[in-house]
Scaffold this motif. Structure first.
Motif, mmCIF file in Angstrom:
data_model
loop_
_atom_site.group_PDB
_atom_site.id
_atom_site.type_symbol
_atom_site.label_atom_id
_atom_site.label_comp_id
_atom_site.label_asym_id
_atom_site.label_seq_id
_atom_site.Cartn_x
_atom_site.Cartn_y
_atom_site.Cartn_z
ATOM 1 N N TYR A 146 9.684 -7.887 -3.912
ATOM 2 C CA TYR A 146 10.590 -7.850 -2.763
ATOM 3 C C TYR A 146 9.797 -7.501 -1.499
ATOM 4 C CZ TYR A 146 14.275 -6.292 0.389
ATOM 5 O OH TYR A 146 15.090 -6.134 1.468
ATOM 6 N N SER A 147 8.953 -6.509 -1.584
ATOM 7 C CA SER A 147 8.166 -6.087 -0.428
ATOM 8 C C SER A 147 7.208 -7.178 0.023
ATOM 9 C CB SER A 147 7.338 -4.849 -0.763
ATOM 10 O OG SER A 147 8.174 -3.758 -1.014
ATOM 11 N N LYS A 202 4.221 10.110 -13.788
ATOM 12 C CA LYS A 202 2.765 10.043 -13.757
ATOM 13 C C LYS A 202 2.380 8.741 -13.061
ATOM 14 C CE LYS A 202 -1.312 10.162 -16.704
ATOM 15 N NZ LYS A 202 -1.790 10.218 -18.083
ATOM 16 N N THR A 203 1.594 8.845 -11.994
ATOM 17 C CA THR A 203 1.201 7.659 -11.247
ATOM 18 C C THR A 203 0.108 6.902 -11.978
ATOM 19 O OG1 THR A 203 -0.517 8.741 -9.950
ATOM 20 C CG2 THR A 203 1.739 8.814 -9.061
ATOM 21 N N GLU A 204 -0.140 5.709 -11.512
ATOM 22 C CA GLU A 204 -1.191 4.876 -12.087
ATOM 23 C C GLU A 204 -2.560 5.557 -11.959
ATOM 24 O OE1 GLU A 204 -1.736 0.131 -12.025
ATOM 25 O OE2 GLU A 204 -1.853 1.086 -10.065
ATOM 26 N N ALA A 205 -2.723 6.377 -10.924
ATOM 27 C CA ALA A 205 -3.979 7.103 -10.702
ATOM 28 C C ALA A 205 -4.111 8.329 -11.606
ATOM 29 C CB ALA A 205 -4.088 7.522 -9.244
ATOM 30 N N GLY A 206 -3.026 8.678 -12.326
ATOM 31 C CA GLY A 206 -3.082 9.797 -13.258
ATOM 32 C C GLY A 206 -2.536 11.115 -12.743
ATOM 33 N N SER A 207 -2.057 11.144 -11.507
ATOM 34 C CA SER A 207 -1.487 12.394 -10.989
ATOM 35 C C SER A 207 0.016 12.448 -11.293
ATOM 36 C CB SER A 207 -1.740 12.515 -9.487
ATOM 37 O OG SER A 207 -1.120 11.469 -8.793
ATOM 38 N N LYS A 263 0.821 -1.220 0.000
ATOM 39 C CA LYS A 263 0.000 0.000 0.000
ATOM 40 C C LYS A 263 0.855 1.271 0.000
ATOM 41 C CE LYS A 263 -3.659 -2.578 0.444
ATOM 42 N NZ LYS A 263 -3.972 -3.363 -0.686
ATOM 43 N N THR A 264 2.125 1.158 0.366
ATOM 44 C CA THR A 264 2.998 2.331 0.405
ATOM 45 C C THR A 264 3.789 2.500 -0.885
ATOM 46 O OG1 THR A 264 4.815 1.101 1.417
ATOM 47 C CG2 THR A 264 3.236 2.160 2.908
ATOM 48 N N ILE A 265 3.553 1.613 -1.845
ATOM 49 C CA ILE A 265 4.250 1.663 -3.126
ATOM 50 C C ILE A 265 3.230 1.912 -4.218
ATOM 51 C CG2 ILE A 265 5.645 0.360 -4.771
ATOM 52 C CD1 ILE A 265 6.645 -1.305 -2.405
ATOM 53 N N THR A 266 3.570 2.815 -5.132
ATOM 54 C CA THR A 266 2.672 3.070 -6.259
ATOM 55 C C THR A 266 3.461 2.975 -7.564
ATOM 56 O OG1 THR A 266 0.959 4.542 -7.094
ATOM 57 C CG2 THR A 266 2.925 5.587 -6.232
ATOM 58 N N PRO A 267 2.888 2.406 -8.588
ATOM 59 C CA PRO A 267 3.555 2.364 -9.885
ATOM 60 C C PRO A 267 3.469 3.716 -10.587
ATOM 61 C CG PRO A 267 1.604 0.939 -9.871
ATOM 62 C CD PRO A 267 1.669 1.627 -8.564
ATOM 63 N N ALA A 268 4.534 4.065 -11.282
ATOM 64 C CA ALA A 268 4.559 5.342 -12.002
ATOM 65 C C ALA A 268 5.416 5.208 -13.259
ATOM 66 C CB ALA A 268 5.117 6.440 -11.109
ATOM 67 N N PRO A 289 8.523 1.405 -9.401
ATOM 68 C CA PRO A 289 7.894 1.579 -8.092
ATOM 69 C C PRO A 289 8.420 2.844 -7.408
ATOM 70 C CG PRO A 289 9.615 -0.077 -7.949
ATOM 71 C CD PRO A 289 9.527 0.346 -9.396
ATOM 72 N N ILE A 290 7.506 3.645 -6.883
ATOM 73 C CA ILE A 290 7.910 4.816 -6.104
ATOM 74 C C ILE A 290 7.199 4.771 -4.762
ATOM 75 C CG2 ILE A 290 8.405 6.258 -8.112
ATOM 76 C CD1 ILE A 290 5.790 7.752 -7.540
ATOM 77 N N GLY A 291 7.831 5.365 -3.774
ATOM 78 C CA GLY A 291 7.210 5.467 -2.461
ATOM 79 C C GLY A 291 6.045 6.436 -2.529
ATOM 80 N N GLU A 292 4.911 6.006 -2.044
ATOM 81 C CA GLU A 292 3.699 6.816 -2.169
ATOM 82 C C GLU A 292 3.768 8.100 -1.342
ATOM 83 O OE1 GLU A 292 -0.641 5.673 -1.038
ATOM 84 O OE2 GLU A 292 -0.105 4.727 -2.947
ATOM 85 N N LYS A 293 4.380 8.035 -0.179
ATOM 86 C CA LYS A 293 4.387 9.190 0.718
ATOM 87 C C LYS A 293 5.452 10.226 0.336
ATOM 88 C CE LYS A 293 4.463 10.465 5.577
ATOM 89 N NZ LYS A 293 4.532 10.000 6.951
ATOM 90 N N PHE A 294 6.673 9.752 0.077
ATOM 91 C CA PHE A 294 7.778 10.687 -0.154
ATOM 92 C C PHE A 294 8.180 10.832 -1.621
ATOM 93 C CE2 PHE A 294 8.398 9.251 4.268
ATOM 94 C CZ PHE A 294 8.239 10.476 4.885
ATOM 95 N N HIS A 295 7.533 10.086 -2.512
ATOM 96 C CA HIS A 295 7.792 10.153 -3.957
ATOM 97 C C HIS A 295 9.261 9.939 -4.301
ATOM 98 C CE1 HIS A 295 4.043 12.787 -3.743
ATOM 99 N NE2 HIS A 295 3.669 11.566 -4.060
ATOM 100 N N GLN A 296 9.816 8.876 -3.758
ATOM 101 C CA GLN A 296 11.195 8.515 -4.056
ATOM 102 C C GLN A 296 11.209 7.225 -4.863
ATOM 103 O OE1 GLN A 296 12.480 8.358 0.051
ATOM 104 N NE2 GLN A 296 13.737 10.167 -0.269
ATOM 105 N N LEU A 297 12.174 7.114 -5.764
ATOM 106 C CA LEU A 297 12.361 5.861 -6.480
ATOM 107 C C LEU A 297 12.795 4.800 -5.481
ATOM 108 C CD1 LEU A 297 14.324 7.158 -9.571
ATOM 109 C CD2 LEU A 297 11.976 6.318 -9.554
ATOM 110 N N LEU A 298 12.298 3.587 -5.645
ATOM 111 C CA LEU A 298 12.630 2.513 -4.725
ATOM 112 C C LEU A 298 13.650 1.581 -5.351
ATOM 113 C CD1 LEU A 298 9.047 1.732 -3.403
ATOM 114 C CD2 LEU A 298 10.786 3.212 -2.392
ATOM 115 N N ALA A 299 14.578 1.102 -4.543
ATOM 116 C CA ALA A 299 15.616 0.202 -5.020
ATOM 117 C C ALA A 299 15.093 -1.225 -5.155
ATOM 118 C CB ALA A 299 16.807 0.230 -4.063
#
Length: 83
Positions: free
Chosen positions: A79-80, A28-33, A10-15, A64-74
């Motif tokens: 993995y999660s 651009k996130t999967e939700a369009g923002s 839930k803390t990861i969003t595709p972009a 994958p990016i972190g949903e809260k801080f918008h950082q690229l994830l390694a």
């Protein structure tokens, strides 16, 4: 357990990376923002990072990016889910 059932997911969003211009990366996130990806100092200074992120944008890959801080994830979604 399904991957979608894992609360860590839930803390990861595709972009998709849409714009790459120093020192910004826009996705651009999967939700369009649209979000400004927050980069570390090391990423900003790394010419290989900029070449790689430009290639990712050109290929229109989902990352994958972190949903809260918008950082690229390694790591990615699998993995999660394993931890």
């Amino acid at each position: 357990m399904l991957i979608d059932d894992n609360p860590k997911i839930k803390t990861i969003t595709p972009a998709q990376i849409t714009k790459v211009f120093y020192p910004y990366v826009i996705a651009k996130t999967e939700a369009g923002s649209y979000v400004n990806i927050k980069l570390s100092d090391q990423e900003r200074k790394d010419p290989l990072f900029w070449e790689s992120i430009a290639n990712i944008a050109k290929a229109k890959l989902w990352v994958p990016i972190g949903e809260k801080f918008h950082q690229l994830l390694a790591y990615d979604w699998t993995y999660s889910a394993a931890y």
